[in-house]
Design a protein around this motif. Structure first.
Motif, PDB file in Angstrom:
ATOM      1  N   TYR A  38      42.318  40.637  49.789  1.00  0.00           N
ATOM      2  CA  TYR A  38      41.840  39.681  48.784  1.00  0.00           C
ATOM      3  C   TYR A  38      40.842  38.701  49.411  1.00  0.00           C
ATOM      4  O   TYR A  38      39.788  38.426  48.835  1.00  0.00           O
ATOM      5  CB  TYR A  38      42.999  38.906  48.154  1.00  0.00           C
ATOM      6  N   ASN A  53      46.755  38.498  44.501  1.00  0.00           N
ATOM      7  CA  ASN A  53      45.579  37.982  43.807  1.00  0.00           C
ATOM      8  C   ASN A  53      45.714  36.462  43.818  1.00  0.00           C
ATOM      9  O   ASN A  53      46.528  35.908  43.077  1.00  0.00           O
ATOM     10  CB  ASN A  53      45.527  38.547  42.390  1.00  0.00           C
ATOM     11  N   TYR A  99      44.287  41.577  35.313  1.00  0.00           N
ATOM     12  CA  TYR A  99      44.237  41.006  36.655  1.00  0.00           C
ATOM     13  C   TYR A  99      44.089  42.112  37.691  1.00  0.00           C
ATOM     14  O   TYR A  99      44.674  43.180  37.560  1.00  0.00           O
ATOM     15  CB  TYR A  99      45.498  40.202  36.958  1.00  0.00           C
TER      16      TYR A  99
END
Length: 133
Positions: free
Chosen positions: A75, A45, A66
């Motif tokens: 991502y 992330n 998250y």
């Protein structure tokens, strides 16, 4: 110095979003401490993206969690599509770091002051490209 792996991913995300990939790269670098945070290295992330569904990654300064990605490539693809949520805030017209950060701030992407966020992005830009941004 540019991290070529993440620069290539930023170019991919920038192409999907039709956004300057330098903005994407320096945002990610700023958010991850130059790609060294655990959220980056372990959970892929690169921008602190969150979700409402509980998981093992609670956000320490909020009531969200998250997101975890299988890899940084996933991502980048997600982030490229995600930036469209900031269209009404002017993300597509952003031609400076300040305007890019302001669009993110107006859309609720980060809680820090715009000035601090811009300063972090400019520092990341100068580190990557060895120039004043």
């Amino acid at each position: 110095m540019i991290n070529e792996y993440y620069w290539n991913l930023a170019q991919r995300a920038g192409k999907i979003a039709n956004i300057n990939p330098r903005f994407v790269y320096i945002q990610w670098s700023h958010e991850t401490g130059n790609f060294t945070s655990e959220l980056c290295t372990k959970y892929h992330n690169l921008g602190g993206l969150t979700q409402t569904e509980p998981n093992d990654l609670p956000q320490p300064d909020g009531s969200l969690w998250y997101m975890e990605f299988a890899d940084a490539e996933m991502y980048a693809e997600y982030f490229g599509r995600y930036l469209r949520y900031y269209e009404e805030n002017g993300i597509y017209e952003a031609d400076t770091i300040e305007k890019y950060a302001q669009a993110l701030k107006e859309g609720g992407y980060f809680g820090d002051s715009t000035e601090n966020y811009v300063a972090g992005m400019k520092a990341a830009c100068a580190e990557a490209w060895a120039e004043d941004c």
